[in-house]
Design an enzyme around this catalytic site. Structure first.
Site, short mmCIF file in Angstrom:
data_model
loop_
_atom_site.label_atom_id
_atom_site.label_comp_id
_atom_site.label_asym_id
_atom_site.label_seq_id
_atom_site.Cartn_x
_atom_site.Cartn_y
_atom_site.Cartn_z
N ARG A 1 -10.23 0.86 9.13
CA ARG A 1 -9.66 -0.11 9.04
C ARG A 1 -10.58 -1.14 10.14
O ARG A 1 -10.37 -2.63 10.13
CB ARG A 1 -8.49 -0.45 9.64
CG ARG A 1 -6.60 -0.43 9.05
CD ARG A 1 -6.29 -1.04 10.57
NE ARG A 1 -5.04 -1.25 9.37
CZ ARG A 1 -3.82 -0.66 9.32
NH1 ARG A 1 -3.75 0.60 9.00
NH2 ARG A 1 -2.67 -1.66 9.39
N ARG B 1 11.19 -1.19 11.00
CA ARG B 1 9.72 -0.81 11.50
C ARG B 1 9.90 -1.89 13.41
O ARG B 1 10.47 -3.04 13.08
CB ARG B 1 8.71 -0.59 11.25
CG ARG B 1 8.06 0.41 10.66
CD ARG B 1 7.11 0.34 9.74
NE ARG B 1 5.78 -0.16 10.21
CZ ARG B 1 4.84 -0.16 9.70
NH1 ARG B 1 4.71 0.46 8.23
NH2 ARG B 1 3.59 -1.39 10.35
N ARG C 1 11.69 -5.21 4.77
CA ARG C 1 11.10 -3.89 4.56
C ARG C 1 12.71 -3.08 5.71
O ARG C 1 12.72 -3.16 6.83
CB ARG C 1 9.89 -3.35 5.06
CG ARG C 1 9.69 -1.74 5.28
CD ARG C 1 8.45 -2.48 5.55
NE ARG C 1 7.58 -2.40 6.41
CZ ARG C 1 6.31 -2.15 6.74
NH1 ARG C 1 5.50 -1.61 5.05
NH2 ARG C 1 5.66 -3.09 8.04
N ARG D 1 -0.83 -9.36 13.26
CA ARG D 1 -1.40 -8.54 12.54
C ARG D 1 -2.13 -8.73 10.90
O ARG D 1 -3.49 -7.97 11.08
CB ARG D 1 -0.44 -6.95 12.00
CG ARG D 1 0.35 -5.96 12.46
CD ARG D 1 1.63 -5.17 12.66
NE ARG D 1 1.70 -4.73 11.29
CZ ARG D 1 2.50 -4.27 10.38
NH1 ARG D 1 3.93 -4.99 11.03
NH2 ARG D 1 2.58 -4.19 9.58
N LYS E 1 1.15 -1.71 0.31
CA LYS E 1 0.39 -0.26 -0.20
C LYS E 1 0.85 1.36 -0.34
O LYS E 1 0.88 2.17 -0.96
CB LYS E 1 -1.02 0.80 1.07
CG LYS E 1 -2.23 -1.02 1.44
CD LYS E 1 -2.84 -0.97 2.58
CE LYS E 1 -1.83 -0.97 3.97
NZ LYS E 1 -1.55 -2.52 4.75
P1 AP5 Z 1 4.66 -1.44 1.75
O1 AP5 Z 1 4.42 -1.15 0.73
O2 AP5 Z 1 5.55 -1.42 3.28
O3 AP5 Z 1 3.77 -2.40 2.61
P2 AP5 Z 1 1.98 -1.21 3.75
O4 AP5 Z 1 0.82 -2.43 2.46
O5 AP5 Z 1 2.49 -0.36 3.09
O6 AP5 Z 1 2.83 -2.21 4.92
P3 AP5 Z 1 2.19 -1.55 6.17
O7 AP5 Z 1 3.06 -2.66 7.17
O8 AP5 Z 1 2.68 -0.56 6.45
O9 AP5 Z 1 1.00 -2.34 6.53
P4 AP5 Z 1 -0.11 -2.06 7.74
O10 AP5 Z 1 -1.22 -1.93 7.30
O11 AP5 Z 1 0.26 -2.63 8.63
O12 AP5 Z 1 0.76 -0.72 8.30
P5 AP5 Z 1 0.17 0.39 8.70
O13 AP5 Z 1 1.49 1.66 8.51
O14 AP5 Z 1 -0.63 1.08 7.40
O15 AP5 Z 1 5.48 -2.82 1.21
C1 AP5 Z 1 6.25 -3.81 2.00
C2 AP5 Z 1 7.15 -4.25 1.74
O16 AP5 Z 1 7.29 -5.23 0.61
C3 AP5 Z 1 8.49 -3.10 1.63
O17 AP5 Z 1 9.33 -3.94 2.03
C4 AP5 Z 1 8.37 -3.18 0.12
O18 AP5 Z 1 10.11 -2.74 -0.39
C5 AP5 Z 1 7.77 -4.84 -0.12
N1 AP5 Z 1 6.82 -4.84 -1.41
C6 AP5 Z 1 6.29 -3.69 -1.78
N2 AP5 Z 1 5.53 -4.13 -2.81
C7 AP5 Z 1 6.35 -5.28 -3.26
C8 AP5 Z 1 6.08 -6.16 -4.44
N3 AP5 Z 1 5.14 -5.49 -4.91
N4 AP5 Z 1 7.03 -7.42 -4.63
C9 AP5 Z 1 7.76 -7.35 -3.46
N5 AP5 Z 1 8.24 -6.61 -2.25
C10 AP5 Z 1 7.05 -5.72 -2.59
O19 AP5 Z 1 -0.12 0.58 9.61
C11 AP5 Z 1 0.75 0.18 11.45
C12 AP5 Z 1 -0.12 -0.16 12.49
O20 AP5 Z 1 -0.46 1.48 12.43
C13 AP5 Z 1 -1.05 -0.83 12.79
O21 AP5 Z 1 -1.07 -2.36 12.89
C14 AP5 Z 1 -2.31 -0.50 13.63
O22 AP5 Z 1 -2.02 -0.59 14.83
C15 AP5 Z 1 -2.02 0.90 13.41
N6 AP5 Z 1 -3.27 1.44 12.43
C16 AP5 Z 1 -2.59 2.40 11.18
N7 AP5 Z 1 -3.68 2.73 10.45
C17 AP5 Z 1 -4.78 2.50 11.81
C18 AP5 Z 1 -6.62 2.69 11.46
N8 AP5 Z 1 -6.95 3.27 10.89
N9 AP5 Z 1 -7.28 2.47 12.15
C19 AP5 Z 1 -6.50 2.11 13.35
N10 AP5 Z 1 -4.98 1.91 13.25
C20 AP5 Z 1 -4.32 1.96 12.84
MG MG Z 2 2.51 1.37 5.00
#
Ligand code: AP5
Ligand code: MG
Ligand code: ZN
Length: 217
Positions: free
Chosen positions: A88, A160, A127, A171, A13
């Site tokens: 979410r 992270r 990552r 997660r 994402k």
């Molecule tokens: P990346 O692009 O970083 O993936 P992502 O989908 O953004 O993954 P996240 O871990 O950021 O998602 P998340 O939803 O768990 O975390 P968030 O920060 O939103 O890619 C991942 C890796 O793969 C990278 O190394 C990249 O280079 C690689 N990659 C990407 N595409 C690829 C491909 N096609 N092929 C190969 N490799 C690839 O949330 C974190 C925490 O915050 C949550 O757990 C929660 O506690 C809290 N939080 C955030 N938003 C909310 C909400 N709305 N409500 C409640 N809690 C929330």
């Molecule tokens: Mg992300």
């Protein structure tokens, strides 16, 4: 264009959001990045959010919804936005709908990046992220030009705190229980489109662009 990105942790994402935001000139808003910034600055929001994030659980809806209300009120969101990691829960989705309706607006698309569980752990443990601009890299799949430094802003890259194997598994469980219901929620509203997130990063982006060009406003 008003859009949201759905998909499990590690779906790509954040990676795709950076490219979409550049190409379509809409702000990229990541609730995860907002929380991480607050955690690094030790604000009251950051201290509260950290308790939940470190366990792999969601930050309570009330806190998260208020952040989005505040952010979407900014001038740069008047002509569109890209939400990454929000909503979410169905409750957050309902809050977003109500917020947009206040100004006579609605969502244009909910884009799901589909990636099966078996791909995820490898992506997360390799990552590296920039806490300054939110850019995300992978030591094998998407390395930065200079090891340990962000291509965009030159800041140090870090792992992270929630990218450990146990937290990642938690997660994914939380995603399946609380966030997956949004797929049906947006499908029922005819807003859902999906792409195969197991392809190479640039191929995923091409599929996304194809979909977005067809609905562009
Ligand atoms: P990346 O692009 O970083 O993936 P992502 O989908 O953004 O993954 P996240 O871990 O950021 O998602 P998340 O939803 O768990 O975390 P968030 O920060 O939103 O890619 C991942 C890796 O793969 C990278 O190394 C990249 O280079 C690689 N990659 C990407 N595409 C690829 C491909 N096609 N092929 C190969 N490799 C690839 O949330 C974190 C925490 O915050 C949550 O757990 C929660 O506690 C809290 N939080 C955030 N938003 C909310 C909400 N709305 N409500 C409640 N809690 C929330
Ligand atoms: Mg992300
Ligand atoms: Zn950076």
């Amino acid at each position: 264009m008003r859009m949201i990105l759905l998909g499990p942790p590690g779906a790509g994402k954040g990676t795709q959001a950076k490219s979409i935001s550049n190409k379509f000139s809409i702000p990229h808003i990541s609730t995860g990045d907002i929380f991480r910034k607050n955690i690094s600055e030790k604000t009251p929001l950051g201290i509260e959010a950290k308790k939940h994030i470190d366990k792999g659980h969601l930050v309570p809806d009330k806190l998260t919804i208020d952040i989005i209300k505040d952010r979407l009120n900014n001038e740069d969101c008047k002509n569109g936005f890209l939400l990454d990691g929000y909503p979410r829960t169905v409750n957050q989705g309902e809050a977003l709908k109500a917020l947009l309706e206040e100004d006579g607006n609605s969502l244009d698309i909910a884009l799901l990046i589909k990636v099966p569980r078996k791909f995820i752990l490898n992506r997360m443990t390799g990552r590296r992220v920039c806490l300054s601009c939110g850019a995300s890299y992978h030591i094998t799949f998407n390395p930065s030009k200079v090891e340990g430094k962000c291509d965009v802003c030159g800041c140090d890259l870090v792992q992270r705190a929630d990218d450990t194997e146990d937290t990642v598994n938690e997660r994914i469980d939380v995603y399946e229980a609380q966030t997956q219901p949004l797929i049906k929620y947006y499908d029922d509203k005819n807003l859902l489109s999906a792409v195969d997130g197991t392809l190479e990063i640039n191929e995923v982006f091409e599929s996304i662009c194809g979909i977005l060009e067809s609905i562009k406003k």
